[in-house]
Design an enzyme around this catalytic site. Structure first.
Site, PDB file in Angstrom:
ATOM      1  N   ASP A  85     -13.665  27.684  46.456  1.00 30.34           N
ATOM      2  CA  ASP A  85     -14.077  28.403  47.665  1.00 30.34           C
ATOM      3  C   ASP A  85     -15.470  29.026  47.590  1.00 30.34           C
ATOM      4  O   ASP A  85     -15.976  29.350  46.513  1.00 30.34           O
ATOM      5  CB  ASP A  85     -13.088  29.538  47.943  1.00 30.34           C
ATOM      6  CG  ASP A  85     -11.790  29.034  48.549  1.00 30.34           C
ATOM      7  OD1 ASP A  85     -11.491  27.835  48.426  1.00 30.34           O
ATOM      8  OD2 ASP A  85     -11.079  29.865  49.146  1.00 30.34           O
ATOM      9  N   ASP A  86     -16.019  29.220  48.769  1.00 33.59           N
ATOM     10  CA  ASP A  86     -17.191  30.067  49.067  1.00 33.59           C
ATOM     11  C   ASP A  86     -18.541  29.379  48.888  1.00 33.59           C
ATOM     12  O   ASP A  86     -19.562  29.940  49.243  1.00 33.59           O
ATOM     13  CB  ASP A  86     -17.208  31.371  48.253  1.00 33.59           C
ATOM     14  CG  ASP A  86     -16.056  32.301  48.585  1.00 33.59           C
ATOM     15  OD1 ASP A  86     -15.190  31.903  49.402  1.00 33.59           O
ATOM     16  OD2 ASP A  86     -15.995  33.411  48.028  1.00 33.59           O
TER      17      ASP A  86
ATOM     18  N   HIS B 107     -14.293  27.366  55.845  1.00 32.53           N
ATOM     19  CA  HIS B 107     -13.996  28.707  55.317  1.00 32.53           C
ATOM     20  C   HIS B 107     -14.712  29.784  56.141  1.00 32.53           C
ATOM     21  O   HIS B 107     -15.080  30.825  55.610  1.00 32.53           O
ATOM     22  CB  HIS B 107     -14.403  28.769  53.844  1.00 32.53           C
ATOM     23  CG  HIS B 107     -13.752  29.846  53.036  1.00 32.53           C
ATOM     24  ND1 HIS B 107     -12.449  30.255  53.203  1.00 32.53           N
ATOM     25  CD2 HIS B 107     -14.242  30.619  52.016  1.00 32.53           C
ATOM     26  CE1 HIS B 107     -12.177  31.221  52.341  1.00 32.53           C
ATOM     27  NE2 HIS B 107     -13.242  31.479  51.616  1.00 32.53           N
TER      28      HIS B 107
ATOM     29  N   HIS C 111     -13.464  29.748  42.668  1.00 28.55           N
ATOM     30  CA  HIS C 111     -14.680  29.967  43.462  1.00 28.55           C
ATOM     31  C   HIS C 111     -15.890  29.354  42.754  1.00 28.55           C
ATOM     32  O   HIS C 111     -16.011  29.452  41.532  1.00 28.55           O
ATOM     33  CB  HIS C 111     -14.934  31.460  43.676  1.00 28.55           C
ATOM     34  CG  HIS C 111     -13.860  32.144  44.469  1.00 28.55           C
ATOM     35  ND1 HIS C 111     -12.694  32.584  43.902  1.00 28.55           N
ATOM     36  CD2 HIS C 111     -13.777  32.426  45.790  1.00 28.55           C
ATOM     37  CE1 HIS C 111     -11.931  33.125  44.840  1.00 28.55           C
ATOM     38  NE2 HIS C 111     -12.553  33.048  46.001  1.00 28.55           N
TER      39      HIS C 111
ATOM     40  N   HIS D 246     -17.691  34.389  56.208  1.00 27.06           N
ATOM     41  CA  HIS D 246     -16.739  34.956  55.267  1.00 27.06           C
ATOM     42  C   HIS D 246     -16.408  36.423  55.582  1.00 27.06           C
ATOM     43  O   HIS D 246     -16.419  37.295  54.705  1.00 27.06           O
ATOM     44  CB  HIS D 246     -17.247  34.827  53.823  1.00 27.06           C
ATOM     45  CG  HIS D 246     -16.153  34.796  52.801  1.00 27.06           C
ATOM     46  ND1 HIS D 246     -15.513  35.933  52.359  1.00 27.06           N
ATOM     47  CD2 HIS D 246     -15.565  33.773  52.152  1.00 27.06           C
ATOM     48  CE1 HIS D 246     -14.593  35.601  51.472  1.00 27.06           C
ATOM     49  NE2 HIS D 246     -14.601  34.298  51.331  1.00 27.06           N
TER      50      HIS D 246
HETATM   51 ZN   LIG Z   1     -13.506  32.951  50.135  1.00 26.47          ZN
END
Ligand SMILES: [Zn+2]
Length: 258
Positions: free
Chosen positions: A79-80, A130, A226, A134
């Site tokens: 993620d991210d 996503h 991440h 965020h």
């Molecule tokens: Zn995230």
């Protein structure tokens, strides 16, 4: 970038219970999270049955955790990102161990690093929306705001990839709403949860990340890592241990059921 909240790992159990699914006790090491695939449709099949990222048909709006790789399948989710410091290292490790993963990207990061988005796609991994920015409190905001965060990110990721669409939507920090799940699903993006939060974002130490995976994998097959948002050295080192360990345990790498 906001941290992911803890305690979200019970999603799988809650969803399974809500569906009233009867879980089969076939051994402690075999997950029951497959139950999440109930209601997906008659043609779940292997992922190869559809062209990944080119399918805009509406999908189930339930939060998925199950793997399409069978009872020993695991879903690696990252993620991210993408992030030029860390995503290439993660991609190298995934290639080394023959693992496919799902990359949950923010619109901001995808737009800033389109070459990395294309690298992810070219390596056979899948994309996940996503949100744009965020915002882990987006579940407290208007539907118009949620829609903009989700659909703008969908567009930004698709443009960065050269036309390959995100196949999932993971709310930042797990801040799903019934509205955001339905909206994403109507655009062909299956809401995506997780079963194992490695807490790698908090940099607890490589060993702690590895141990969390080994201890909590019984919760279900979807594991959260991440590749952005700070120094991800521990994440990279943990993956270097976790990926071969998973293979030694007889697991296979798959994608979340769609
Ligand atoms: Zn995230």
């Amino acid at each position: 970038m906001a941290r992911h909240g803890g305690g979200r790992g019970w999603y799988g159990k809650v969803v399974g219970a809500a569906l009233g699914v009867t879980m089969l006790a076939v051994g402690a090491s075999v997950w029951t999270a497959q139950a999440d695939s109930v209601g997906v449709g008659a043609t779940p099949g292997p992922s190869a049955s559809a062209t990944p990222g080119n399918d805009t048909k509406p999908v189930d709006a339930g939060i998925v955790h199950a793997s399409d790789a069978g009872p020993r399948g695991v879903n690696i989710t990252i993620d991210d990102g993408p992030d030029p410091a860390w995503t290439p290292q993660v991609l190298d490790l995934l290639e080394e161990y023959g693992a496919k993963a799902t990359f949950c990207m923010t619109g901001v990061q995808a737009e800033a690093h389109p070459d990395l988005v294309k690298d992810v796609v070219a390596a056979g991994h899948r994309l996940c929306d996503h949100s744009v920015s965020h915002d882990t409190a987006m579940d407290k905001k208007s539907e118009a705001y949620q829609s903009k965060e989700i659909l703008d990110a969908e567009r930004m990721i698709t443009e960065a990839s050269g036309g390959v669409r995100p196949m999932y939507y993971r709310a930042p920090g797990g801040a799903f709403t019934p509205y955001s799940r339905r909206l994403a699903a109507s655009h062909g993006m299956r809401p995506l949860g997780w079963n194992v939060d490695t807490k790698d974002f908090e940099r607890p130490g490589t060993e702690a990340i590895v141990t969390t995976v080994q201890r909590e994998l019984a919760n279900g097959p979807t594991i959260l890592f991440h590749d952005a948002g700070g120094d991800r050295t521990q994440t990279v080192e943990a993956l270097r241990q976790v990926l071969p360990w998973l293979k030694e345990q007889g697991h296979t790498f798959g994608f979340p059921v769609r």
